[in-house]
Every structure is written in structure tokens, then in C-alpha cells.
Design an enzyme around this catalytic site. Structure first.
Site, PDB file in Angstrom:
ATOM      1  N   ASN A   1      39.500  34.021  47.650  1.00 54.10           N
ATOM      2  CA  ASN A   1      39.128  35.275  48.330  1.00 54.10           C
ATOM      3  C   ASN A   1      38.594  36.278  47.327  1.00 54.10           C
ATOM      4  OD1 ASN A   1      40.900  37.311  47.510  1.00 54.10           O
ATOM      5  ND2 ASN A   1      42.450  36.724  48.999  1.00 54.10           N
TER       6      ASN A   1
ATOM      7  N   ARG B   1      32.480  48.478  45.215  1.00 53.84           N
ATOM      8  CA  ARG B   1      32.277  47.026  45.241  1.00 53.84           C
ATOM      9  C   ARG B   1      32.028  46.496  46.653  1.00 53.84           C
ATOM     10  NH1 ARG B   1      36.474  42.421  44.154  1.00 53.84           N
ATOM     11  NH2 ARG B   1      35.135  40.713  43.468  1.00 53.84           N
TER      12      ARG B   1
ATOM     13  N   HIS C   1      30.637  48.406  36.683  1.00 54.36           N
ATOM     14  CA  HIS C   1      31.864  47.917  36.051  1.00 54.36           C
ATOM     15  C   HIS C   1      32.465  48.931  35.080  1.00 54.36           C
ATOM     16  CE1 HIS C   1      30.913  43.434  37.121  1.00 54.36           C
ATOM     17  NE2 HIS C   1      31.292  44.157  38.157  1.00 54.36           N
TER      18      HIS C   1
ATOM     19  N   HIS D   1      29.083  43.901  47.847  1.00 50.30           N
ATOM     20  CA  HIS D   1      29.334  42.616  48.501  1.00 50.30           C
ATOM     21  C   HIS D   1      28.711  42.581  49.892  1.00 50.30           C
ATOM     22  CE1 HIS D   1      32.487  40.430  45.936  1.00 50.30           C
ATOM     23  NE2 HIS D   1      31.900  41.328  45.185  1.00 50.30           N
ATOM     24  N   ASP D   2      28.701  43.728  50.564  1.00 58.20           N
ATOM     25  CA  ASP D   2      28.059  43.763  51.870  1.00 58.20           C
ATOM     26  C   ASP D   2      26.569  43.453  51.721  1.00 58.20           C
ATOM     27  OD1 ASP D   2      27.847  44.098  54.618  1.00 58.20           O
ATOM     28  OD2 ASP D   2      27.329  46.220  54.439  1.00 58.20           O
TER      29      ASP D   2
HETATM   30  C1  HEM Z   1      26.041  41.294  38.179  1.00 57.67           C
HETATM   31  C2  HEM Z   1      26.825  40.502  38.873  1.00 57.67           C
HETATM   32  C3  HEM Z   1      28.266  40.832  39.169  1.00 57.67           C
HETATM   33  C4  HEM Z   1      29.325  39.996  38.997  1.00 57.67           C
HETATM   34  C5  HEM Z   1      29.277  38.565  38.496  1.00 57.67           C
HETATM   35  C6  HEM Z   1      30.512  40.733  39.367  1.00 57.67           C
HETATM   36  C7  HEM Z   1      31.798  40.201  39.342  1.00 57.67           C
HETATM   37  C8  HEM Z   1      32.943  40.943  39.517  1.00 57.67           C
HETATM   38  C9  HEM Z   1      34.288  40.429  39.390  1.00 57.67           C
HETATM   39  C10 HEM Z   1      34.646  38.981  39.077  1.00 57.67           C
HETATM   40  C11 HEM Z   1      35.153  41.457  39.571  1.00 57.67           C
HETATM   41  C12 HEM Z   1      36.671  41.417  39.492  1.00 57.67           C
HETATM   42  C13 HEM Z   1      37.313  41.021  40.801  1.00 57.67           C
HETATM   43  C14 HEM Z   1      38.791  40.796  40.612  1.00 57.67           C
HETATM   44  O1  HEM Z   1      39.158  39.784  40.023  1.00 57.67           O
HETATM   45  O2  HEM Z   1      39.590  41.638  41.036  1.00 57.67           O
HETATM   46  C15 HEM Z   1      34.352  42.632  39.819  1.00 57.67           C
HETATM   47  C16 HEM Z   1      34.851  43.876  40.042  1.00 57.67           C
HETATM   48  C17 HEM Z   1      34.082  44.966  40.395  1.00 57.67           C
HETATM   49  N1  HEM Z   1      32.724  44.964  40.632  1.00 57.67           N
HETATM   50 FE1  HEM Z   1      31.449  43.503  40.129  1.00 57.67          FE
HETATM   51  N2  HEM Z   1      30.154  41.985  39.760  1.00 57.67           N
HETATM   52  C18 HEM Z   1      28.795  42.103  39.662  1.00 57.67           C
HETATM   53  C19 HEM Z   1      28.034  43.199  40.019  1.00 57.67           C
HETATM   54  C20 HEM Z   1      28.541  44.336  40.586  1.00 57.67           C
HETATM   55  C21 HEM Z   1      27.755  45.376  41.208  1.00 57.67           C
HETATM   56  C22 HEM Z   1      26.235  45.344  41.368  1.00 57.67           C
HETATM   57  C23 HEM Z   1      28.625  46.328  41.623  1.00 57.67           C
HETATM   58  C24 HEM Z   1      28.356  47.617  42.364  1.00 57.67           C
HETATM   59  C25 HEM Z   1      27.194  48.224  42.421  1.00 57.67           C
HETATM   60  C26 HEM Z   1      29.954  45.902  41.230  1.00 57.67           C
HETATM   61  C27 HEM Z   1      31.109  46.631  41.383  1.00 57.67           C
HETATM   62  C28 HEM Z   1      32.357  46.214  40.999  1.00 57.67           C
HETATM   63  C29 HEM Z   1      33.507  47.100  40.953  1.00 57.67           C
HETATM   64  C30 HEM Z   1      33.507  48.594  41.211  1.00 57.67           C
HETATM   65  C31 HEM Z   1      34.608  46.301  40.593  1.00 57.67           C
HETATM   66  C32 HEM Z   1      36.073  46.739  40.448  1.00 57.67           C
HETATM   67  C33 HEM Z   1      36.779  46.530  41.767  1.00 57.67           C
HETATM   68  C34 HEM Z   1      38.245  46.954  41.788  1.00 57.67           C
HETATM   69  O3  HEM Z   1      38.738  47.626  40.888  1.00 57.67           O
HETATM   70  O4  HEM Z   1      38.917  46.607  42.783  1.00 57.67           O
HETATM   71  N3  HEM Z   1      29.865  44.681  40.637  1.00 57.67           N
HETATM   72  N4  HEM Z   1      33.014  42.284  39.797  1.00 57.67           N
HETATM   73  C1  LIG Z   2      43.435  37.808  48.666  1.00 61.42           C
HETATM   74  O1  LIG Z   2      44.564  37.117  48.234  1.00 61.42           O
HETATM   75  C2  LIG Z   2      45.516  37.934  47.555  1.00 61.42           C
HETATM   76  C3  LIG Z   2      46.598  37.049  46.984  1.00 61.42           C
HETATM   77  O2  LIG Z   2      46.847  35.944  47.806  1.00 61.42           O
HETATM   78  C4  LIG Z   2      46.047  38.981  48.531  1.00 61.42           C
HETATM   79  O3  LIG Z   2      46.987  39.821  47.885  1.00 61.42           O
HETATM   80  C5  LIG Z   2      44.877  39.806  49.036  1.00 61.42           C
HETATM   81  O4  LIG Z   2      45.302  40.723  50.000  1.00 61.42           O
HETATM   82  C6  LIG Z   2      43.789  38.922  49.628  1.00 61.42           C
HETATM   83  N1  LIG Z   2      42.640  39.737  49.940  1.00 61.42           N
HETATM   84  C7  LIG Z   2      41.930  39.625  51.058  1.00 61.42           C
HETATM   85  C8  LIG Z   2      40.773  40.541  51.208  1.00 61.42           C
HETATM   86  O5  LIG Z   2      42.197  38.814  51.915  1.00 61.42           O
END
Ligand code: HEM
Ligand SMILES: *[C@@H]1O[C@H](CO)[C@@H](O)[C@H](O)[C@H]1NC(C)=O
Ligand SMILES: *[C@@H]1O[C@H](CO)[C@@H](O)[C@H](O)[C@H]1NC(C)=O
Ligand SMILES: *[C@@H]1O[C@H](CO)[C@@H](O)[C@H](O)[C@H]1NC(C)=O
Ligand SMILES: *[C@@H]1O[C@H](CO)[C@@H](O)[C@H](O)[C@H]1NC(C)=O
Ligand SMILES: *[C@@H]1O[C@H](CO)[C@@H](O)[C@H](O)[C@H]1NC(C)=O
Length: 347
Positions: A107, A75, A215, A79-80
């Protein structure tokens, strides 16, 4: 991207020719940087032959203790690349005068920074001031997803990868929280907004369908999707694009509120595979943005074709799409710098 529109010379407005030339310069810098001109396979072959092995070994060692590390690493690269191009801007810390991307409000729930920092520290030992943080992100994402796909488990073998990564990116100087908010797609986005967002990075609807397959791994905070479970679009109910039985399961998982997280693909959140598409096809994608893939012919066809195609064909598609994403807005040649510490610009 090096061009900072906020600091465009103010005099240009009154001078049509200078203004025109400035626009041409802007456009050509955009075209030039967006096609990844200057990246190549094995950019560090001479300057730091062990670069890719060092990143892989670092990712391997964290992964072997905690396989959930692969999702945040994947991810981070996304984002980068979507904010200011793949220039390491996501890694910069805020300063007294500037709120950086990683501190965007709300964040970004990003994680995995410590893995990038560990790889960077090891690289600075072996080849000081040579390997960019932006490249470390691209390599670590590749290695993380390869490990999650079960390739080269536990053994550092850079050839056991889902795809090859071009390198030669350089690090930018700027990171702004406001840009993260403006450029990252919302989890509640509809298909036209998602296509427009990806299109602005020269990524197609098919790329959107393929990259959403990321995902397959990871977790989400309930607050990232819980509007789908209540008062959706101002109405009293559940998002109509979500399977109502699944919604009830999600509601029970999320009940305590706030910091709760849930696996995006229940039971398989550390394995990179095509189960994500099975869920989306059953209207069990976690985000509205996942569900939205069913609302366009190209993306819908891609989702359903995954159910009949071998996993290897998804892996090949994913690799090509990641290589394409990894070229978005890169800085190469003499642009930018090679940061010594990924959280800080040099000097
Ligand atoms: C299509 C538009 C996309 C949207 C709207 C989106 C949105 C999100 C959101 C809301 C989360 C959950 C964050 C959280 O609440 O912890 C997430 C997680 C994630 N996204 Fe996306 N994403 C998108 C595309 C992508 C793309 C293109 C990639 C990588 C190529 C990606 C990789 C990931 C991964 C691996 C996670 C899990 C992160 C974790 O477990 O910490 N996403 N995404
Ligand atoms: C975002 O906020 C959460 C909860 O406040 C914290 O645990 C987390 O470390 C923060 N992440 C970053 C990248 O600042
Ligand atoms: C960057 O910020 C993080 C979180 O606030 C902090 O732990 C880290 O030490 C900072 N890095 C540098 C180099 O200042
Ligand atoms: C990877 O490299 C190792 C050592 O160089 C070699 O033995 C192995 O066959 C290679 N694997 C692949 C899939 O190319
Ligand atoms: C999609 O979302 C955009 C931006 O939020 C909105 O302007 C547009 O009306 C929506 N389109 C549809 C078809 O709902
Ligand atoms: C959720 O967080 C908010 C603010 O951070 C707090 O006021 C509230 O009590 C929390 N709710 C639960 C159920 O933990």
C-alpha cells in the site's frame, strides 16, 4: 482519463477504419484532457465563492494542531495526478469487486484522507454537490505547502499562497490498484525511468527536478528505501550513489525494522525550503530517485543552482510545476461527476 482501455470495444480489431477513428478519438481525448482545457482560476467564484476559503480554513486547523499533515496532503495530489489524471481516483475506496489505488500492494502509505473528507463535509454544507474532490486535493496541496513554507501561519487568508490553483476538475469513476503500481515511479528508479515516467505525463526533466523538491517535507518508512542499505542490486553492499557515512546513520535509525519512519530532511521535515537540494547535492537524498537527479545534466544543474539561488526562485518554479502537474489528465466540463463523498462514486 475517461477512456478505459480494458473495456475498448472488442470488434474494433477487425475493422481498420473504425479502429483508426477510435485511435484518433483516444489520442484527441488524451491531448484535450492532458492540457487542462476547461480549468480556470476561480472556477467556483459564482457557484461557491467561499470554496477556497473553506479548504484553506480546514487545512489551517489541522495544520495548527499537527504540522506534519502538510506532507501527506501534498503527496496525495501527486498520486492522484499520476494515476488516471487528477480526477480524485486516489480517494476512492475499494469495493467488493475492485481493489482501489489506495489499497495498492504494497500500500502506498498515503495519509491525510481525513483532511480532504473534513473539507468536503464543510463544502457540502455550504455548496452541496458543487466542488469536486479532485479540486479539493489540488487546493489542499497548495494550502499545505504554503503553510509549510510559513505563509499565512494560522490565519485563513487564501491570498497567502505560494501559487494560485486553477479549478474546474471533475471526479472520475474508476480507481485501480494495478494502475497505481504501473504509473507511480519507484523510489529505486534511475534517471531514465524517472524522465520517461514524467514524460508520459508531459512533464519535463526540469519539472522532475522541481517537483522532487516536495521531498523537503515529510517522512518515509524505512521499507521504502532500505534496499539501498543492503544487498544493493544483488551485491553485498550499500547503494554506491549514497554517501556511506549517511548510510550508516540511516541503518542505525532503521534498525528495529518494519514500521519505522524517518524524516526525509532531518530536522526540517515540516518546513518547505531548499534543504532537500543541499542533501541531494551531498549524496544524502533518501531515495535512489532523489540521488538520480545528479545523473542528468538538466536535473543536476537544477539541484546545484538551488544552492546559489534565493529560495523564492524555487518557490516560483515549484508553483508553476504544480500548476502543470495539476492539469495532467483532468476531467472537465460534463465529464465525470462531482462526488458527494470523496471515497465513493455517486449512486
Ligand atoms: C520523482 C519521483 C518520486 C518518487 C519515486 C517518490 C517516492 C516517495 C516515497 C517512496 C515516499 C515515502 C513513502 C513512505 O514510505 O512513507 C515519498 C514521500 C513523499 N513524497 Fe514522493 N516521490 C516522488 C515524487 C514526488 C512528488 C512529485 C511529490 C509532490 C509534488 C512528492 C511528495 C511526497 C511527499 C510530500 C512525501 C512525504 C509524505 C509523508 O510524510 O507522509 N513526491 N515519496
Ligand atoms: C497501509 O498499511 C499500513 C500498515 O499495514 C497501515 O498502517 C496503513 O493505514 C495502510 N494505509 C492505507 C492507505 O491503507
Ligand atoms: C472508506 O474506507 C475507509 C478505510 O477502510 C473507511 O474508514 C471509510 O469509512 C470508508 N468510507 C466510506 C464512505 O465507506
Ligand atoms: C490578502 O488579503 C488581505 C485581506 O483581503 C489583505 O489585507 C492582504 O494585504 C492580502 N495579502 C496579500 C499578500 O496580497
Ligand atoms: C533504468 O531502469 C530501467 C527500468 O528499470 C532499466 O530498464 C534500464 O536498463 C535502467 N537504465 C540504466 C542506465 O541503468
Ligand atoms: C516485521 O514484520 C514481519 C511481518 O509483518 C514480522 O514477521 C517480523 O517479525 C517483523 N520484524 C520486526 C523486527 O519487527
Amino acid at each position: 482519463m475517461t477512456v478505459d482501455t480494458a473495456s475498448a470495444p472488442p470488434k474494433m480489431a477487425g475493422n481498420p477504419i473504425a479502429g483508426f477513428l477510435f485511435q484518433v478519438a483516444m489520442l484527441s481525448s488524451l491531448l484535450c484532457s492532458s492540457n487542462g482545457h476547461g480549468l480556470k482560476m476561480g472556477f467556483y467564484k459564482q457557484s461557491c465563492p467561499q470554496a477556497e476559503t473553506i479548504v484553506r480554513t480546514t487545512v489551517d486547523s489541522f495544520f495548527s494542531h499537527d504540522p506534519t499533515v502538510s506532507a501527506p496532503l501534498l503527496r496525495l495530489h501527486f498520486h492522484d495526478c499520476f494515476v488516471r489524471g487528477c480526477d480524485g481516483s486516489v480517494l476512492l475506496n475499494s469495493t467488493r469487486k475492485n481493489l482501489a489505488e489506495k489499497d495498492a500492494k504494497p500500500n502506498l502509505t498515503l495519509d491525510g484522507f481525513y483532511v480532504i473528507d473534513a473539507a468536503k463535509a464543510a463544502l457540502e454544507e455550504s455548496c452541496p454537490a458543487t466542488v469536486s474532490c479532485a479540486d479539493i486535493l489540488a487546493l489542499a496541496a497548495r494550502d499545505a505547502v504554503s503553510l509549510a513554507a510559513g505563509l499565512g501561519k494560522g490565519i485563513a487568508m487564501t491570498n497567502q499562497s505560494l501559487y494560485q490553483v486553477e479549478t474546474g476538475r471533475r471526479d472520475g469513476f474508476v480507481s485501480r490498484a494495478s494502475e497505481a503500481e504501473a504509473h507511480l515511479p519507484s523510489s529505486y528508479a534511475n534517471i531514465s525511468a524517472l524522465k520517461a515516467n514524467f514524460g508520459s505525463k508531459r512533464l519535463t526533466a526540469r519539472d522532475l527536478a522541481v517537483l522532487s523538491g516536495a521531498h523537503a517535507i515529510g517522512n518515509s518508512h524505512c521499507f521504502s528505501f532500505d534496499k539501498r542499505l543492503k544487498r544493493y542490486h544483488g551485491k553485498g553492499g550499500i547503494d554506491p550513489t549514497l554517501d556511506p557515512h549517511y548510510a550508516i546513520k540511516l541503518i542505525s535509525k532503521c534498525r528495529p525494522g518494519n514500521g519505522t519512519t524517518t524524516e526525509m530532511v532531518p530536522g526540517s521535515s515540516t518546513t518547505f525550503d531548499t534543504k532537500y537540494y543541499e542533501l541531494v547535492a551531498k549524496r544524502r537524498g533518501l531515495f535512489h530517485s532523489d540521488a538520480a537527479l545528479l545523473h542528468d545534466k538538466v536535473t543536476r544543474d537544477y539541484v546545484f543552482s538551488r544552492l546559489k539561488s534565493p529560495e523564492s526562485s524555487f518557490f516560483a518554479d515549484f508553483g508553476s510545476a504544480m500548476v502543470k502537474m495539476g492539469k495532467v489528465g483532468v476531467l472537465t466540463g460534463k465529464a465525470g461527476e462531482i462526488r458527494k463523498n470523496c471515497a465513493l462514486v455517486n449512486r
